[in-house]
Design an enzyme around this catalytic site. Sequence first.
Site, PDB file in Angstrom:
ATOM      1  N   SER A 184       4.631  -1.148   3.996  1.00  0.00           N
ATOM      2  CA  SER A 184       4.791  -2.489   4.571  1.00  0.00           C
ATOM      3  C   SER A 184       4.853  -3.537   3.464  1.00  0.00           C
ATOM      4  CB  SER A 184       3.618  -2.821   5.493  1.00  0.00           C
ATOM      5  OG  SER A 184       3.491  -1.867   6.501  1.00  0.00           O
ATOM      6  N   GLU A 217      -5.300   9.868  17.186  1.00  0.00           N
ATOM      7  CA  GLU A 217      -5.887  11.215  17.195  1.00  0.00           C
ATOM      8  C   GLU A 217      -6.792  11.404  15.978  1.00  0.00           C
ATOM      9  OE1 GLU A 217      -2.631  10.567  17.559  1.00  0.00           O
ATOM     10  OE2 GLU A 217      -2.422  11.014  19.695  1.00  0.00           O
ATOM     11  N   GLU A 237      -9.251  -1.464   5.615  1.00  0.00           N
ATOM     12  CA  GLU A 237      -8.101  -1.689   6.492  1.00  0.00           C
ATOM     13  C   GLU A 237      -8.561  -1.658   7.950  1.00  0.00           C
ATOM     14  OE1 GLU A 237      -4.942   1.189   6.017  1.00  0.00           O
ATOM     15  OE2 GLU A 237      -3.540  -0.110   7.074  1.00  0.00           O
ATOM     16  N   GLN A 292       0.852  -1.195   0.000  1.00  0.00           N
ATOM     17  CA  GLN A 292       0.000   0.000   0.000  1.00  0.00           C
ATOM     18  C   GLN A 292       0.886   1.242   0.000  1.00  0.00           C
ATOM     19  OE1 GLN A 292      -2.028   0.308   3.727  1.00  0.00           O
ATOM     20  NE2 GLN A 292      -3.514   1.820   3.042  1.00  0.00           N
ATOM     21  N   GLY A 293       0.980   1.923  -1.139  1.00  0.00           N
ATOM     22  CA  GLY A 293       1.834   3.112  -1.254  1.00  0.00           C
ATOM     23  C   GLY A 293       1.027   4.381  -1.094  1.00  0.00           C
ATOM     24  N   SER A 349       1.333   6.619   2.236  1.00  0.00           N
ATOM     25  CA  SER A 349       2.044   7.614   3.050  1.00  0.00           C
ATOM     26  C   SER A 349       3.314   8.121   2.363  1.00  0.00           C
ATOM     27  CB  SER A 349       2.434   7.011   4.399  1.00  0.00           C
ATOM     28  OG  SER A 349       1.305   6.515   5.053  1.00  0.00           O
TER      29      SER A 349
HETATM   30  C1  LIG Z   1       3.902  -0.338  11.482  1.00  0.00           C
HETATM   31  C2  LIG Z   1       3.438   0.645  10.449  1.00  0.00           C
HETATM   32  C3  LIG Z   1       3.091   0.196   9.180  1.00  0.00           C
HETATM   33  C4  LIG Z   1       2.667   1.099   8.202  1.00  0.00           C
HETATM   34  N1  LIG Z   1       2.384   0.621   6.949  1.00  0.00           N
HETATM   35  C5  LIG Z   1       2.013   1.491   5.981  1.00  0.00           C
HETATM   36  C6  LIG Z   1       1.788   1.024   4.645  1.00  0.00           C
HETATM   37  O1  LIG Z   1       1.904  -0.170   4.349  1.00  0.00           O
HETATM   38  N2  LIG Z   1       1.463   1.930   3.701  1.00  0.00           N
HETATM   39  C7  LIG Z   1       1.312   3.268   3.968  1.00  0.00           C
HETATM   40  O2  LIG Z   1       0.983   4.035   3.069  1.00  0.00           O
HETATM   41  N3  LIG Z   1       1.550   3.749   5.231  1.00  0.00           N
HETATM   42  C8  LIG Z   1       1.893   2.891   6.229  1.00  0.00           C
HETATM   43  N4  LIG Z   1       2.138   3.359   7.497  1.00  0.00           N
HETATM   44  C9  LIG Z   1       2.095   4.806   7.717  1.00  0.00           C
HETATM   45  C10 LIG Z   1       0.920   5.290   8.527  1.00  0.00           C
HETATM   46  O3  LIG Z   1      -0.273   5.203   7.796  1.00  0.00           O
HETATM   47  C11 LIG Z   1       1.240   6.749   8.925  1.00  0.00           C
HETATM   48  O4  LIG Z   1       2.356   6.708   9.780  1.00  0.00           O
HETATM   49  C12 LIG Z   1       0.084   7.400   9.624  1.00  0.00           C
HETATM   50  O5  LIG Z   1      -0.964   7.629   8.726  1.00  0.00           O
HETATM   51  C13 LIG Z   1       0.499   8.748  10.278  1.00  0.00           C
HETATM   52  O6  LIG Z   1       1.135   9.575   9.364  1.00  0.00           O
HETATM   53  P1  LIG Z   1       2.548  10.243   9.721  1.00  0.00           P
HETATM   54  O7  LIG Z   1       3.473   9.184  10.203  1.00  0.00           O
HETATM   55  O8  LIG Z   1       2.954  11.065   8.548  1.00  0.00           O
HETATM   56  O9  LIG Z   1       2.252  11.195  10.974  1.00  0.00           O
HETATM   57  P2  LIG Z   1       1.600  12.634  10.926  1.00  0.00           P
HETATM   58  O10 LIG Z   1       0.405  12.626  10.068  1.00  0.00           O
HETATM   59  O11 LIG Z   1       2.683  13.628  10.582  1.00  0.00           O
HETATM   60  O12 LIG Z   1       1.158  12.829  12.420  1.00  0.00           O
HETATM   61  C14 LIG Z   1       2.053  13.303  13.444  1.00  0.00           C
HETATM   62  C15 LIG Z   1       1.237  13.489  14.717  1.00  0.00           C
HETATM   63  O13 LIG Z   1       0.244  14.516  14.517  1.00  0.00           O
HETATM   64  C16 LIG Z   1      -1.052  14.037  14.842  1.00  0.00           C
HETATM   65  N5  LIG Z   1      -2.050  14.608  13.912  1.00  0.00           N
HETATM   66  C17 LIG Z   1      -1.933  14.726  12.570  1.00  0.00           C
HETATM   67  N6  LIG Z   1      -3.065  15.276  12.060  1.00  0.00           N
HETATM   68  C18 LIG Z   1      -3.911  15.475  13.085  1.00  0.00           C
HETATM   69  C19 LIG Z   1      -5.236  16.010  13.192  1.00  0.00           C
HETATM   70  N7  LIG Z   1      -5.905  16.429  12.122  1.00  0.00           N
HETATM   71  N8  LIG Z   1      -5.809  16.077  14.438  1.00  0.00           N
HETATM   72  C20 LIG Z   1      -5.133  15.640  15.535  1.00  0.00           C
HETATM   73  N9  LIG Z   1      -3.858  15.136  15.490  1.00  0.00           N
HETATM   74  C21 LIG Z   1      -3.254  15.056  14.287  1.00  0.00           C
HETATM   75  C22 LIG Z   1      -0.964  12.525  14.645  1.00  0.00           C
HETATM   76  O14 LIG Z   1      -1.936  11.845  15.386  1.00  0.00           O
HETATM   77  C23 LIG Z   1       0.463  12.232  15.127  1.00  0.00           C
HETATM   78  O15 LIG Z   1       0.490  12.137  16.523  1.00  0.00           O
HETATM   79  C24 LIG Z   1       2.556   2.483   8.501  1.00  0.00           C
HETATM   80  C25 LIG Z   1       2.894   2.942   9.790  1.00  0.00           C
HETATM   81  C26 LIG Z   1       3.330   2.038  10.752  1.00  0.00           C
HETATM   82  C27 LIG Z   1       3.679   2.567  12.122  1.00  0.00           C
END
Ligand SMILES: Cc1cc2nc3c(=O)[nH]c(=O)nc-3n(C[C@H](O)[C@H](O)[C@H](O)COP(=O)(O)OP(=O)(O)OC[C@H]3O[C@@H](n4cnc5c(N)ncnc54)[C@H](O)[C@@H]3O)c2cc1C
Length: 384
Positions: free
Chosen positions: A160, A364, A244, A125-126, A128
């Site tokens: 992932s 969140e 998901e 899943q691409g 993020s």
């Molecule tokens: C084990 C694991 C597997 C993953 N696998 C995949 C995958 O296969 N494919 C893929 O595409 N992604 C994957 N991800 C990514 C995951 O979907 C993102 O990490 C997640 O959506 C959060 O995005 P970010 O890391 O950019 O954090 P950010 O969006 O930058 O968030 C940072 C912080 O700000 C808070 N925040 C952000 N916006 C808001 C809001 N509007 N209101 C309140 N708080 C907010 C968040 O809760 C967090 O605490 C994976 C992540 C993990 C940990």
Amino acid sequence: MDLTFSEKETAFRDELRGWLSENPPPPEPTEGDEDANYAWRRDWQRTLYDAGWAAPGWPAEYGGRGASLTESAIYFEEIGRARVPLPANVLGLLLGGPTLMVWGSDEQKDRFLPPILSAEEIWCQGFSEPDAGSDLAALKTRAVKDGDGWVVTGQKVWTSGAQHSKWCMLVARTDGDVAKHKGLTYFLMDMEQEGKVQVRPLRQITGESEFNELFIEGARIPDDHVVGGVGNGWKVALTTLMNERAGLGFALQVRLRHLLDDLFEAAAARGLLDDPLVADKLADLHVRTEQIRLLAWKGLTDIERYGQPGPEGSLVKWLWSDTNQRLTQAAADIVGPEALTGGTRWSYELLRARGNSIEGGTTEVLKNIVAERVLGLPRLKAAA
Ligand SMILES: Cc1cc2nc3c(=O)[nH]c(=O)nc-3n(C[C@H](O)[C@H](O)[C@H](O)COP(=O)(O)OP(=O)(O)OC[C@H]3O[C@@H](n4cnc5c(N)ncnc54)[C@H](O)[C@@H]3O)c2cc1C
């Protein structure tokens, strides 16, 4: 929802239970070799596939059994109960396949669904990117029209299973001049493009590399690998995300129950069940786990009503991640130093649980979804 099984559902459960007890997977490779572990899960999916058990909820025309929602739930409960691994192509089975069934053309369904089921082609899943996670619509990966296809350039992260994947569910920007949600398109990108798609594993706190960075430099995607129409990527991506949270949530709540059973055993083995503080903690975890199980079943009623998972799946995902983190922390208190020693089962669970409240949507963000789309509370507008 009535939780009493009909005769047909009981027969389905008994058939599956019988098959699982006669066909257990070989023992999990223990050397910590991730490729060996992956091959073990792929082989297990093939065994399930050969017996028609890879995805019984899929329609028979695509290789499933056309199982009802209740039977699909029974399926997850039974494979959890038998403690067999999740199949290697879990993202294809639970996210990609169901998305194609809603948005894909007939040709796409015929081409892509069978090899998802048989684990011949693994999916990732691409979505993020370094600057687009919660705010997925801010993504910058661009797809530019070129003849009968598209040329894609950008970077994805946390992908992932990308190191094992043939296909990537890729959301890219195809129009930079419209509102950010409207300029997106959902593609199926072939990962086998030498020099144009590079996968770099990222090491996690557990020591394993489940996820990766994905560097895309001029990769080609033909027109017939666009899913749901150009500019419609946001809606298609939401279908993937809802599946998901609902589908994976159901499988994970079963796993939570087993982890809790194991923790009860660990506490009993240490003579701690009579300790009021431990008993209180375990009782609290039991109630939370049971609550999640019932909510996951209730989610099935919503799917029956609306035809696909609704925003309520976000509630299950949020409560599951919260309870799993509480459980693994309680395990560290109960089991003691063993849970903090690298390489042990409980230390792995404790460390892996940290990502639960981030993956598949942060807690969140899920709370925002529940507040706005389930409870109907007013949207919080950012201060000007
Ligand atoms: C084990 C694991 C597997 C993953 N696998 C995949 C995958 O296969 N494919 C893929 O595409 N992604 C994957 N991800 C990514 C995951 O979907 C993102 O990490 C997640 O959506 C959060 O995005 P970010 O890391 O950019 O954090 P950010 O969006 O930058 O968030 C940072 C912080 O700000 C808070 N925040 C952000 N916006 C808001 C809001 N509007 N209101 C309140 N708080 C907010 C968040 O809760 C967090 O605490 C994976 C992540 C993990 C940990």
